[in-house]
Design a protein around this motif. Sequence first.
Motif: not given
Length: 89
Positions: A23-32, A34-43, A45-50
């Motif tokens: 659910a957290a992953l889907q929420y962050v994907r919707k807000i961002a 994108t379903t896959r962040p760029s390498q520059a945004n991965q950290a 994105f992962d921090q937001a999911v956590e």
Amino acid sequence: MCRSIHQLHNFEPPATPDEVHAAALQYVRKIAGTTRPSQANQAAFDQAVEAVRAATAELLAALVTSAPPRDREVEAAKARARAERRYAS
């Protein structure tokens, strides 16, 4: 994307850590947006999911209700029936 975020409170058995994370992953994907962040945004994105996962788990632990817990199978059957009606036309 949003249809895969489901209510997690007041079910028997309770929501699993995997369900909370999904659910957290889907929420962050919707807000961002994108379903896959760029390498520059991965950290970020992962921090937001956590952060959302932790907040969701904390919320679920704090919520109280006097309603009896819902059965996952019954709710899934209701969702399938709604989908059949929606796509029958």
